[in-house]
Motif scaffolding. Structure first.
Motif, mmCIF file in Angstrom:
data_model
loop_
_atom_site.group_PDB
_atom_site.id
_atom_site.type_symbol
_atom_site.label_atom_id
_atom_site.label_comp_id
_atom_site.label_asym_id
_atom_site.label_seq_id
_atom_site.Cartn_x
_atom_site.Cartn_y
_atom_site.Cartn_z
ATOM 1 N N PRO A 29 0.799 -1.281 -0.063
ATOM 2 C CA PRO A 29 0.039 -0.022 0.029
ATOM 3 C C PRO A 29 0.771 1.259 -0.049
ATOM 4 C CG PRO A 29 0.074 -0.925 2.179
ATOM 5 C CD PRO A 29 1.151 -1.865 1.267
ATOM 6 N N LEU A 30 0.058 2.247 -0.263
ATOM 7 C CA LEU A 30 0.964 3.518 0.038
ATOM 8 C C LEU A 30 1.345 3.782 1.514
ATOM 9 C CD1 LEU A 30 -1.498 6.122 -1.791
ATOM 10 C CD2 LEU A 30 0.690 5.422 -2.403
ATOM 11 N N ALA A 81 1.880 4.990 5.443
ATOM 12 C CA ALA A 81 0.901 5.214 6.435
ATOM 13 C C ALA A 81 0.303 6.791 6.526
ATOM 14 C CB ALA A 81 0.925 4.867 7.721
ATOM 15 N N THR A 139 0.854 8.851 3.719
ATOM 16 C CA THR A 139 0.084 9.136 2.597
ATOM 17 C C THR A 139 -1.269 8.546 2.535
ATOM 18 O OG1 THR A 139 2.276 9.067 1.390
ATOM 19 C CG2 THR A 139 0.075 9.266 0.120
ATOM 20 N N ARG A 140 -1.717 7.370 3.073
ATOM 21 C CA ARG A 140 -3.044 6.818 3.265
ATOM 22 C C ARG A 140 -3.833 7.945 4.047
ATOM 23 N NH1 ARG A 140 -0.439 2.097 4.299
ATOM 24 N NH2 ARG A 140 -1.132 1.985 6.452
ATOM 25 N N VAL A 161 -4.969 11.023 2.013
ATOM 26 C CA VAL A 161 -5.859 10.179 1.155
ATOM 27 C C VAL A 161 -7.269 10.453 1.642
ATOM 28 C CG1 VAL A 161 -6.801 8.384 -0.257
ATOM 29 C CG2 VAL A 161 -4.315 9.100 -0.606
ATOM 30 N N ARG A 162 -7.397 9.772 2.823
ATOM 31 C CA ARG A 162 -8.454 10.029 3.693
ATOM 32 C C ARG A 162 -8.847 11.237 4.073
ATOM 33 N NH1 ARG A 162 -10.825 5.915 6.966
ATOM 34 N NH2 ARG A 162 -9.521 4.352 6.528
ATOM 35 N N LEU A 208 -10.506 2.147 3.303
ATOM 36 C CA LEU A 208 -9.644 2.697 2.421
ATOM 37 C C LEU A 208 -8.553 1.562 2.043
ATOM 38 C CD1 LEU A 208 -8.593 4.973 0.619
ATOM 39 C CD2 LEU A 208 -7.400 5.577 2.629
ATOM 40 N N THR A 209 -8.493 1.277 0.791
ATOM 41 C CA THR A 209 -7.517 0.362 0.275
ATOM 42 C C THR A 209 -6.741 0.907 -0.724
ATOM 43 O OG1 THR A 209 -8.971 -1.690 0.566
ATOM 44 C CG2 THR A 209 -7.059 -1.795 -0.937
ATOM 45 N N THR A 210 -5.494 0.869 -0.709
ATOM 46 C CA THR A 210 -4.480 1.338 -1.743
ATOM 47 C C THR A 210 -3.480 0.449 -2.003
ATOM 48 O OG1 THR A 210 -2.786 2.236 0.048
ATOM 49 C CG2 THR A 210 -4.586 3.939 -0.531
ATOM 50 N N ILE A 237 -6.911 3.256 -5.938
ATOM 51 C CA ILE A 237 -7.522 3.728 -4.571
ATOM 52 C C ILE A 237 -8.901 2.997 -4.690
ATOM 53 C CG2 ILE A 237 -8.477 5.672 -3.158
ATOM 54 C CD1 ILE A 237 -5.332 5.829 -3.240
ATOM 55 N N ALA A 239 -12.240 2.557 -2.016
ATOM 56 C CA ALA A 239 -12.825 2.900 -0.575
ATOM 57 C C ALA A 239 -14.327 2.718 -0.694
ATOM 58 C CB ALA A 239 -12.598 4.382 -0.264
#
Length: 323
Positions: A224-225, A227, A229-230, A233-234, A249-251, A261, A263
């Motif tokens: 994933p991206l 933490a 960056t996640r 995104v959120r 959220l899944t990256t 992405i 979600a």
């Protein structure tokens, strides 16, 4: 210059540099009789093979999506990088360790080291230039998201530059080890120093092969991206009108400039179907503007699960007989 073109240029510089260095080191090793020089020649050959495979991976992973591969060919760069790490191990590390052990057990006849010193000095300059090219690219890429260089090198999915950078550092260390082995043999007349230098070069290549293979295996499995960056995104999704919560959220990183992405989103209950559709479009536009590497965004309207009912209050205990 786009990142793909920068990566390609960085790898091409490394390939051309290592081809010339490998031939020169082999000549120096034969003339001087140095096992460390021959190990360094094997080191350069292994680096060249690795970088040729990386060039192939850059070309093949850049192909556009098609019906057979609707998400594109981005992960193919990580597949080609795995045999590259094997080439580094087998072509460089195994030969260097074997040659070092052979020298320690059987000894060697030292020749004229002057040619080897000249070759090592020229190789150091060329490897330094190749390292500078890779370092400049990394520094420029790290400046775009304002990330510290060390953190960016650790997390970047660009395997081309990520491979060239440690290989060049290892090459410079290997050159210093080879020069030390030559100098020790010249001053003492013993081939032990040269054999030990060859062994150390082999162990250095084992480390490079391990790091390259481990890094690419992580992306093949699915990474994933980071933490931080996640979280961004959120945060960006929550700024879109009519989005109330991000439930899941899944990256997925598919390449240096390919991020997927997905979600589960809870939209406002009073939002109409048209507003939900517009919110999905706005969310995709905002994410792509803030994070250019994001190529695909999939949002699934999902209501927030209802809270479980509270357990019934415990019944009061029956009165005792004495009450």
């Amino acid at each position: 210059m786009p990142e793909e073109a920068e990566s390609l240029a960085t790898v091409v510089v490394a390939v051309v540099t290592n081809l010339g260095i490998a031939a020169a080191k082999a000549v120096g090793g034969v003339v001087s009789g140095s096992s460390a020089m021959l190990s360094e020649a094997a080191h350069s050959v292994a680096d060249t093979v690795t970088e040729v495979m990386l060039l192939v991976s850059l070309k093949r992973s850049a192909r556009p999506p098609d019906q057979a591969h609707p998400l594109g060919y981005g992960p193919e760069r990580y597949i080609w990088a795995l045999p590259a790490s094997v080439a580094t191990f087998v072509g460089g590390a195994v030969f260097a360790v074997y040659d070092g052990i052979h020298t320690l057990v059987h000894g060697e006849e030292p020749g004229d080291p002057v040619v080897s010193y000249v070759i090592l000095a020229v190789a150091f300059l060329l490897e330094g230039y190749s390292l500078l090219v890779a370092w400049r690219q990394m520094k420029g890429e790290a400046a775009r998201p304002a990330a510290p260089l060390g953190r960016y090198v650790k997390h970047t999915p660009d395997t081309a530059v990520k491979a060239v950078l440690p290989e060049n550092v290892a090459a410079l260390i290997g050159l210093v080890l080879a020069a030390g082995g030559l100098l020790g043999a010249q001053l003492t007349g013993s081939g032990v120093y040269d054999g030990v230098a060859s062994l150390l070069i082999g162990l250095l290549l084992v480390w490079v092969a391990w790091e390259l293979g481990r890094s690419n295996a992580r992306y093949l499995i699915g990474r994933p991206l980071p933490a931080a960056t996640r979280a961004q995104v959120r945060e960006e999704l929550l700024t879109v009108p009519h989005i109330e919560a991000v439930l899941e959220l899944t990256t997925l990183v598919q390449g240096p400039a390919e991020v997927l992405i997905a979600a589960k989103i809870d939209f406002l209950d009073l939002a109409s179907a048209r507003q939900v559709e517009a919110a999905c479009e706005d969310a995709e536009d905002q994410l792509r503007e803030r994070f250019p590497a994001i190529r695909r965004v999939y949002l699934d309207p999902t209501p927030t699960p209802a809270a479980p009912p509270a357990p019934p209050a415990a019944a009061p205990p029956p009165p005792g007989r004495g009450d």
